[in-house]
Design an enzyme around this catalytic site. Structure first.
Site, short mmCIF file in Angstrom:
data_model
loop_
_atom_site.label_atom_id
_atom_site.label_comp_id
_atom_site.label_asym_id
_atom_site.label_seq_id
_atom_site.Cartn_x
_atom_site.Cartn_y
_atom_site.Cartn_z
N LYS A 190 0.86 -1.18 0.00
CA LYS A 190 0.00 0.00 0.00
C LYS A 190 0.89 1.23 0.00
O LYS A 190 1.55 1.55 1.00
CB LYS A 190 -0.93 0.01 1.22
CG LYS A 190 -1.84 1.24 1.22
CD LYS A 190 -2.89 1.16 2.30
CE LYS A 190 -3.76 2.40 2.29
NZ LYS A 190 -4.76 2.38 3.36
N ARG A 200 -10.83 9.70 1.05
CA ARG A 200 -10.84 10.38 2.35
C ARG A 200 -11.99 11.38 2.42
O ARG A 200 -12.62 11.54 3.46
CB ARG A 200 -9.49 11.05 2.62
CG ARG A 200 -8.40 10.02 2.87
CD ARG A 200 -7.02 10.64 3.04
NE ARG A 200 -5.98 9.63 2.96
CZ ARG A 200 -4.70 9.89 2.71
NH1 ARG A 200 -4.30 11.14 2.52
NH2 ARG A 200 -3.83 8.90 2.65
N LYS A 219 0.89 10.21 5.25
CA LYS A 219 1.03 8.87 5.82
C LYS A 219 2.34 8.20 5.43
O LYS A 219 2.46 6.98 5.50
CB LYS A 219 -0.18 8.02 5.40
CG LYS A 219 -1.53 8.61 5.87
CD LYS A 219 -2.69 7.64 5.69
CE LYS A 219 -3.98 8.24 6.24
NZ LYS A 219 -5.12 7.32 6.14
N GLU A 235 8.31 -6.49 1.85
CA GLU A 235 7.19 -6.32 2.79
C GLU A 235 6.10 -7.38 2.56
O GLU A 235 5.53 -7.90 3.51
CB GLU A 235 6.62 -4.90 2.68
CG GLU A 235 5.51 -4.65 3.67
CD GLU A 235 5.48 -3.23 4.22
OE1 GLU A 235 6.31 -2.39 3.81
OE2 GLU A 235 4.60 -2.97 5.07
N LYS A 250 -2.21 -1.85 -3.82
CA LYS A 250 -2.98 -0.62 -3.85
C LYS A 250 -2.05 0.59 -3.91
O LYS A 250 -1.08 0.59 -3.17
CB LYS A 250 -3.80 -0.58 -2.56
CG LYS A 250 -4.69 0.59 -2.39
CD LYS A 250 -5.37 0.45 -1.05
CE LYS A 250 -6.27 1.63 -0.83
NZ LYS A 250 -6.81 1.63 0.51
N TYR A 315 -15.22 0.33 -7.06
CA TYR A 315 -16.51 0.97 -6.78
C TYR A 315 -17.44 0.84 -7.99
O TYR A 315 -18.64 1.05 -7.87
CB TYR A 315 -16.30 2.45 -6.43
CG TYR A 315 -15.40 2.62 -5.22
CD1 TYR A 315 -15.93 2.68 -3.94
CD2 TYR A 315 -14.00 2.67 -5.36
CE1 TYR A 315 -15.10 2.79 -2.83
CE2 TYR A 315 -13.17 2.79 -4.27
CZ TYR A 315 -13.72 2.85 -3.00
OH TYR A 315 -12.91 2.95 -1.91
C1 PBG Z 1 -7.65 3.67 5.20
C2 PBG Z 1 -7.96 3.32 3.80
C3 PBG Z 1 -7.72 4.13 2.69
C4 PBG Z 1 -8.31 3.47 1.60
C5 PBG Z 1 -8.85 2.27 2.07
N1 PBG Z 1 -8.62 2.18 3.44
C6 PBG Z 1 -7.11 5.46 2.55
C7 PBG Z 1 -5.89 5.83 3.29
O1 PBG Z 1 -5.03 5.02 3.62
O2 PBG Z 1 -5.76 7.03 3.57
C8 PBG Z 1 -8.32 3.99 0.23
C9 PBG Z 1 -9.44 3.54 -0.66
C10 PBG Z 1 -9.59 4.36 -1.90
O3 PBG Z 1 -8.79 5.27 -2.16
O4 PBG Z 1 -10.55 4.11 -2.63
N2 PBG Z 1 -6.89 2.87 5.93
#
Ligand code: PBG
Length: 336
Positions: A190, A200, A219, A235, A250, A315
């Site tokens: 991620k 968000r 982050k 990882e 992701k 989505y």
């Molecule tokens: C949070 C989380 C995020 C997404 C899924 N779970 C965003 C982040 O880490 O700030 C992103 C999903 C998306 O962008 O559609 N832990």
């Protein structure tokens, strides 16, 4: 080379990649009754109440989509610095899980996100101590969050927080409590991505401003550096050894090289997350008449599959399923 490209039947015959509704996971944004259903940038996708969720899941089931993943839009009044609403067995996610499990049993998979960002005022995925996201105190909370979710009916725990050591901790807590059969879909890769901003905004993460932590929360001390591939493979190997059942990569569209490497190297069930921001790009461009949404969406799905994805969290999963049903010939051998 043009001999095999002459007719649709010939192209179908030599096609290497197929997408079916079984390759899709539908994310659902869930909300309390009094909250605004509209999401900026995601025309046609709404935040759903628990009862609207029932209808949406029914529709997913009718379209042969095997699973949904829940993302809560937590009311501002319930957010705190340490996100303890995440541990409330009667929170929005748990109530939704119970309702869905009750209604659908094991006909469709229920996946839940484990992280604190939806519940904290600052929007970080963990607790903050001495101005940094503190790993081990966060793990304690993630374990408890996972347990209340499986108790409420979650089938697959998907930790997206990116704390070190969380898969081991969650696995052993699940096993100790008799939940050996519950799965862990680890966000093994991620990257810290600006494309999460759409998501968000959709869940209202980090929306509560305070003096020390800004809305545009950074982050990068726990999510991965997008300049690195080998670090990510390292990882992933940790998550595999810690007991992950499934791997997730992701974001999606810009990271097909990583997806391909992860599938090739580990040969495990490998999923990709087509982000809200990535879907929004397609929606915005098609609203401007610059691209055709359906074609652009299907090309994206095929690219994920070709790169090695076994399944795609998108989505637009219902759009994809409907396009497949409408025009099975064009994209796959699938027919209901
Ligand atoms: C949070 C989380 C995020 C997404 C899924 N779970 C965003 C982040 O880490 O700030 C992103 C999903 C998306 O962008 O559609 N832990």
């Amino acid at each position: 080379m043009r001999r095999t490209r002459q007719y649709p039947w010939l192209r179908d015959m030599v096609a290497e990649t197929v997408v079916t509704p079984h390759d899709l996971i539908l994310p659902l944004f869930i909300r309390e009754e009094e909250m605004d259903p509209m999401i900026p940038g995601l025309e046609g996708i709404k935040r759903l109440t628990v009862s609207e969720c029932l209808h949406q899941v029914e529709e997913a089931l009718r379209h042969h989509i095997p699973a949904v993943i829940l993302f809560p839009c937590v009311p501002t009044s319930l957010k705190t610095m340490d996100g303890d609403e995440a541990l409330n067995p009667d929170n929005l996610v748990c109530r939704t899980l119970k309702t869905l499990k009750n209604a659908f049993g094991n006909a469709i998979g229920l996946i839940t996100d484990v992280a604190l960002d939806a519940y904290t005022t600052h929007g970080h995925d963990g607790v903050i101590q001495n101005k940094r996201v503190d790993n081990d105190p966060t793990l304690e909370k993630l374990v408890r969050q996972s347990l209340i979710q499986v108790e409420a009916g979650s089938d697959i725990i998907a930790p997206s927080d990116m704390m070190d050591g969380r898969v081991t901790r969650i696995r052993s807590a699940l096993d100790d409590r008799g939940y050996q059969d519950k799965l862990i879909m680890s966000y093994a890769v991620k990257y810290a991505s600006t494309f999460y901003e759409t998501y968000r905004a959709a869940v209202g993460a980090g929306k509560v401003q305070d003096s020390e932590h800004s809305y545009l929360c950074d982050k990068r001390t726990y999510q991965q550096d997008y300049r690195n591939l080998y670090e990510s493979l390292h990882e992933v190997s940790l998550d595999v050894n810690e007991g992950a059942d499934m791997l997730l990569v992701k974001p999606g569209v810009l990271y097909l090289d990583v997806l391909h490497q992860v599938k090739k190297t580990f040969q495990m069930p490998t999923f990709v997350f087509h982000l809200a921001g990535e879907v929004a790009l397609l929606k915005c461009a098609s609203a401007q008449g610059l691209i055709r949404f359906d074609e652009a969406l299907m090309e994206t799905m095929i690219a994920f599959k070709r790169a090695g994805a076994d399944s795609i969290i998108t989505y637009a999963a219902l759009d994809v399923a409907k396009i497949l049903l409408r025009d099975a010939k064009l994209y796959s051998a699938y027919s209901p």
